[in-house]
Design a protein around this motif. Sequence first.
Motif, short mmCIF file in Angstrom:
data_model
loop_
_atom_site.label_atom_id
_atom_site.label_comp_id
_atom_site.label_asym_id
_atom_site.label_seq_id
_atom_site.Cartn_x
_atom_site.Cartn_y
_atom_site.Cartn_z
N GLY A 302 5.65 -10.40 -5.41
CA GLY A 302 5.07 -9.62 -3.84
C GLY A 302 4.13 -8.56 -4.53
N GLY A 303 4.33 -8.05 -5.24
CA GLY A 303 3.15 -6.48 -5.66
C GLY A 303 1.48 -6.97 -4.74
N LEU A 304 1.60 -8.23 -5.17
CA LEU A 304 -0.17 -8.31 -4.74
C LEU A 304 0.07 -7.91 -2.91
CD1 LEU A 304 -3.04 -9.31 -5.36
CD2 LEU A 304 -1.43 -11.85 -4.85
N LEU A 305 1.09 -8.94 -2.07
CA LEU A 305 1.12 -8.44 -0.57
C LEU A 305 1.44 -7.06 -0.32
CD1 LEU A 305 1.53 -10.04 1.92
CD2 LEU A 305 3.42 -10.10 1.79
N LEU A 306 2.14 -6.00 -1.04
CA LEU A 306 1.77 -4.93 -1.08
C LEU A 306 0.51 -4.30 -1.51
CD1 LEU A 306 3.78 -2.09 -0.43
CD2 LEU A 306 4.21 -2.45 -2.90
N GLY A 307 0.10 -4.67 -2.52
CA GLY A 307 -1.40 -4.11 -2.43
C GLY A 307 -2.21 -4.31 -1.67
N VAL A 308 -2.06 -5.48 -0.51
CA VAL A 308 -2.66 -5.36 0.67
C VAL A 308 -2.40 -4.55 1.14
CG1 VAL A 308 -3.42 -6.95 2.37
CG2 VAL A 308 -3.17 -8.65 0.23
N VAL A 309 -1.50 -4.65 1.58
CA VAL A 309 -1.44 -3.08 2.65
C VAL A 309 -1.20 -1.38 2.40
CG1 VAL A 309 0.84 -2.24 3.60
CG2 VAL A 309 1.07 -4.61 3.48
N LEU A 310 -1.70 -1.53 0.78
CA LEU A 310 -2.60 -0.33 0.01
C LEU A 310 -3.17 -0.37 0.63
CD1 LEU A 310 0.23 0.73 -3.05
CD2 LEU A 310 0.73 1.57 -0.92
N LEU A 311 -4.40 -1.31 0.33
CA LEU A 311 -6.34 -1.07 0.69
C LEU A 311 -6.27 -0.88 2.26
CD1 LEU A 311 -8.86 -1.52 -1.06
CD2 LEU A 311 -7.75 -4.38 0.19
N LEU A 312 -5.16 -1.25 3.15
CA LEU A 312 -5.49 -1.47 4.31
C LEU A 312 -5.14 0.31 4.84
CD1 LEU A 312 -4.28 -4.70 6.03
CD2 LEU A 312 -7.02 -4.17 5.52
N LEU A 313 -4.11 0.43 4.18
CA LEU A 313 -3.14 2.13 4.27
C LEU A 313 -3.03 2.68 3.51
CD1 LEU A 313 -3.36 3.29 6.79
CD2 LEU A 313 -0.84 2.14 7.14
N PRO A 314 -4.23 3.39 2.71
CA PRO A 314 -3.57 3.96 0.92
C PRO A 314 -2.60 4.80 1.86
CG PRO A 314 -6.19 4.26 2.27
CD PRO A 314 -5.38 2.96 2.75
N GLN A 315 -2.56 5.20 2.58
CA GLN A 315 -1.43 6.83 2.90
C GLN A 315 -0.49 6.21 2.87
OE1 GLN A 315 -4.24 5.66 4.86
NE2 GLN A 315 -5.21 7.28 5.30
N SER A 349 9.82 -1.33 3.95
CA SER A 349 10.92 -3.06 3.92
C SER A 349 9.92 -3.48 3.20
CB SER A 349 10.56 -3.26 5.30
OG SER A 349 10.88 -2.16 6.18
N LEU A 350 8.45 -4.15 2.57
CA LEU A 350 8.17 -4.67 1.92
C LEU A 350 8.22 -4.20 0.60
CD1 LEU A 350 6.23 -7.30 1.34
CD2 LEU A 350 4.27 -5.70 1.78
N THR A 351 8.19 -2.96 0.00
CA THR A 351 8.75 -2.87 -1.39
C THR A 351 10.19 -3.54 -1.57
OG1 THR A 351 6.62 -0.99 -0.61
CG2 THR A 351 9.11 -1.20 -3.03
N ILE A 352 11.35 -3.06 -1.10
CA ILE A 352 12.74 -3.24 -0.72
C ILE A 352 12.49 -4.95 -1.36
CG2 ILE A 352 14.89 -3.13 -0.16
CD1 ILE A 352 13.80 -0.27 -1.09
N GLY A 353 11.85 -5.47 0.07
CA GLY A 353 12.12 -6.90 -0.46
C GLY A 353 12.02 -7.79 -1.52
#
Length: 602
Positions: A302-315, A349-353
Amino acid sequence: MTDNSRASGRGAGGARTLPLLSGTRKGLALLRTSDTGLLLLALIIGAGAGLGAIAFRWLIQTFTLILSGHDDYSGLGNVANPHVPWLGKWFVLLAPVVAGLLYGPLVYFFAREARGHGVPEVMYAVARKGGRIAPQVAAVKALASALCIGGGGSVGREGPIVQIGSALGSTLGRVVKVTEPRMKVLVACGAAGGIAATFNAPLAGVFFAMELILANFAAQSFGMVVLSSVTASVIGRAALGNEPFLILPEFTVDHLSQYLFFALLGVLAGGVGVVFTKVLYWIEDACDWAWRGPEWLRPAVGGLLLGVVLLLLPQMYGVGYPVLGNGIAGNYATGFLIVLLIGKVVATSLTIGIGGSGGVFAPSLFIGAVLGAAYGQGLNDVVPGLAGSVGAYGLIGMGAVFAGASRAPITAVVIMFELTGEYSIILPLMVAIVLATGVSHIMSGDTIYTLKLRRRGVDLSAPPHAEAMMGAPVSQIMEPTDATIGEHETLASAVAALSVSRHGQLPVLNDDGFYLGVITTRTVTEALASGDRDDDRVENWIDNTASVNADETIESVLVRLEDAQGPLPVMDPGLGVVVGWLSHQQLLTSVYLPRGSNPPGE
């Protein structure tokens, strides 16, 4: 040395040992039972929570530096990790994966309570387990949450430190073997100490523990929690300095009309807090539905999906306090503030999920800050002469969203006051927080903390005995039937039978003994008063009352019982015959009074 002399030596040594053992037992007994002992335990736990908070913050900084190459990546934009410069900004795809590979097995194999945001587990331990928390939770939670946050998990540190401090308090209580009420106080002391030391906010630590963990403000408990919070705060300030964890702008109310704007913000923030709660658990359900592999591997994949979010929005990387501060300072456009709000809800939510470990307190402050700042900037565009500073709305939004999500208004007011040190914040803050809490009550029956437990079938508002009984079959609490009546009998016979019935109604059976309905005292009285003798048979006056089966759970029949005017007949599902009554009185007596206790007034 002769045998006699050796025996004498052993005797002398034993004589010296006995007073020592006796003194140790007396000391432990004093700690267990006396007010002085409880005070000393509160001091020890406060000191332990303070040291634990220092170690936890150091772990977060260390793992953040290792996995991102920076002290705090969130405010830097898409920059590279100096440890792996050849990856450029793409390293954020791998940071959550590496962290998940480390903390996933750690949580799964050593302390599964450490998954998630932590506070609900502490609330459950206090309400249902007598304050008992496994001792390894403190170490596992500290490592797992620090790895999760350091690897980009968009969660806060308050949930972990509450669980860490509470585990320390519970462990010391078990070592000393204190009673259950004292154990709960010690757990609250640990929670308060952790919050106080982590955020340099001793008052917020006290009220967080009293309002959310203990859910009462008993005088003795309050005193011990205050003592622990102060001790932890002193230790935290000695090591971390006396600066607040956020540097916030000065707060001013320029016009009385701004109170209306703050009130409207409170209403909006209450709704946003509830939406945040709903989205959090909706995404967690989606992750549960999608994942089919071993649980220990879930955070890494799941961390790979979270990484996509961070790539789009590093904040969204980590806690994000620098971004929060920039939002309140007015450094972002209104549109981008809304993007940050949505991004934080999704990232947290994704981090917890995916099985991450971290708190939701800091994310709710972040969401409130950017909501308030966007709201304030919008007002300045519409009514620039009346709106006032954007920072004021950001500060109010922080407290109001947290209150809407957690429904802890006292804690929300106190922590915002401690963060700002401005008394002028109190009145508008109280207005917004009260309205946010009210909106939250209207929109949802649960908070961001209690909903996690309710989804597991735990209702903290119900007595423990009632909760345990909800899954029991109706047959366990039903009353036996006192009598029945045949459908062809006369009303005069029914009068005689009803006169000795406990509930003023009787089951009506056909010739084969099967249930048809009930006949009540009221129905018979109305029939006799009408004077009509052409239909004086019971079969003409049957009420088609709903029934329940003996093997149904108590929880499943509550709605039918609530709608019924009297007790419901209980049927044997196999034979189709009446075997008992389920009454409102019997339900209340059996479910809400523990076995062996007497009803009120007896």
